[in-house]
Design a protein around this motif. Structure first.
Motif, PDB file in Angstrom:
ATOM      1  N   TRP A 140       0.842  -1.187   0.137  1.00  0.00           N
ATOM      2  CA  TRP A 140       0.253   0.170   0.061  1.00  0.00           C
ATOM      3  C   TRP A 140       0.902   1.312   0.090  1.00  0.00           C
ATOM      4  CZ3 TRP A 140      -4.836   0.844  -1.716  1.00  0.00           C
ATOM      5  CH2 TRP A 140      -5.519   1.731  -1.165  1.00  0.00           C
ATOM      6  N   HIS A 141       2.127   1.345   0.751  1.00  0.00           N
ATOM      7  CA  HIS A 141       2.798   2.439   0.878  1.00  0.00           C
ATOM      8  C   HIS A 141       3.617   2.664  -0.646  1.00  0.00           C
ATOM      9  CE1 HIS A 141       5.667   5.128   2.367  1.00  0.00           C
ATOM     10  NE2 HIS A 141       6.620   4.638   1.718  1.00  0.00           N
ATOM     11  N   ASN A 142       3.867   1.413  -1.254  1.00  0.00           N
ATOM     12  CA  ASN A 142       4.627   1.685  -2.528  1.00  0.00           C
ATOM     13  C   ASN A 142       3.577   1.911  -3.552  1.00  0.00           C
ATOM     14  OD1 ASN A 142       6.903   0.317  -1.488  1.00  0.00           O
ATOM     15  ND2 ASN A 142       6.466  -1.566  -2.223  1.00  0.00           N
ATOM     16  N   ALA A 143       2.283   1.751  -3.501  1.00  0.00           N
ATOM     17  CA  ALA A 143       1.274   2.233  -4.361  1.00  0.00           C
ATOM     18  C   ALA A 143       1.022   3.719  -3.954  1.00  0.00           C
ATOM     19  CB  ALA A 143      -0.045   1.323  -4.292  1.00  0.00           C
ATOM     20  N   ALA A 144       0.877   4.015  -2.947  1.00  0.00           N
ATOM     21  CA  ALA A 144       0.749   5.315  -2.632  1.00  0.00           C
ATOM     22  C   ALA A 144       2.054   6.372  -3.268  1.00  0.00           C
ATOM     23  CB  ALA A 144       0.882   5.651  -1.056  1.00  0.00           C
ATOM     24  N   GLN A 145       2.997   5.736  -3.532  1.00  0.00           N
ATOM     25  CA  GLN A 145       4.176   6.524  -3.858  1.00  0.00           C
ATOM     26  C   GLN A 145       4.301   6.542  -5.620  1.00  0.00           C
ATOM     27  OE1 GLN A 145       6.221   8.245  -1.850  1.00  0.00           O
ATOM     28  NE2 GLN A 145       5.102   7.360  -0.213  1.00  0.00           N
ATOM     29  N   SER A 146       3.838   5.375  -5.934  1.00  0.00           N
ATOM     30  CA  SER A 146       3.681   5.097  -7.658  1.00  0.00           C
ATOM     31  C   SER A 146       2.497   5.005  -8.362  1.00  0.00           C
ATOM     32  CB  SER A 146       4.657   3.923  -7.887  1.00  0.00           C
ATOM     33  OG  SER A 146       3.942   3.000  -7.230  1.00  0.00           O
ATOM     34  N   GLU A 147       1.377   5.116  -7.635  1.00  0.00           N
ATOM     35  CA  GLU A 147       0.272   5.027  -8.541  1.00  0.00           C
ATOM     36  C   GLU A 147      -0.716   6.321  -8.133  1.00  0.00           C
ATOM     37  OE1 GLU A 147      -1.904   1.549  -7.247  1.00  0.00           O
ATOM     38  OE2 GLU A 147      -0.102   0.191  -8.105  1.00  0.00           O
TER      39      GLU A 147
END
Length: 192
Positions: A140-147
């Motif tokens: 979720w954290h990675n998605a918040a940064q890239s999506e």
């Protein structure tokens, strides 16, 4: 008490026998939480993990400006808690509040530690649960940064359609890290 929901949930990642389940159930207590009432407050030590039998809850933090940031949204057959506080048995920074009138099962930290010794499969269950929660948080954290928020919202409603149907948009927006107005625009674009 016999909770078929909990028995099914525990057997997702472990083999819990009916005899072991009877021991686990003997350590549980049930709590009814009214809509908009707190189950846990920032600064409290999280003495329990909570299994939702009925209802919907959210966990959130509050920043220095007083803005709430939703961390977790859950409905029936899901666990919720302040894991950092629960594991360390120190004051936490998470609030947990009922979104709907809810019924939760409470499992105390000291009881869980004792049950780990008695029922190794329960330790396996919680290890799997905590690992999956960590992986999910990292994704979720990675998605918040890239999506874009639209992509995160589409993923949320695809994986958890019950969340979109039952949880107020203000909480979903906070969980996505956007304003309610932005979420309304996204929903309008997707559903028009």
């Amino acid at each position: 008490m016999i909770s078929a929901q909990l028995f099914h949930n525990l057997n997702k990642y472990a083999r819990i026998t009916t005899d072991d389940f009877a021991v686990i159930e003997s350590k549980l207590s049930k709590k009814f939480v009214k809509k908009r009432k707190a189950l846990l407050m920032e600064g409290d030590v999280s003495r329990y993990v909570y299994f939702v039998e009925k209802g919907a809850l959210r966990s959130y933090t509050v920043d220095k400006e007083g803005t709430e940031h939703v961390v977790q949204l859950v409905v029936e057959e899901h666990w919720i808690g302040d894991l950092c506080s629960f594991v360390s048995q120190s004051a936490g920074n998470i609030n947990i509040e009922a979104i709907e009138d809810s019924e939760v099962l409470l499992l105390a930290h000291h009881d869980l530690e004792m049950l780990y010794e008695q029922i190794p499969q329960l330790e396996r269950f919680f290890r799997q649960l905590f690992q999956r929660a960590y992986v999910s948080l990292q994704q979720w954290h990675n998605a918040a940064q890239s999506e874009h928020a639209e992509e995160r919202y589409q993923q949320l409603i695809k994986e958890h359609p019950h969340i979109a149907a039952r949880i107020p948009l203000i909480y979903i927006a906070s969980y996505l890290g956007i304003t309610p107005e932005s979420l309304s625009r996204i929903r309008k674009q997707l559903f028009s």
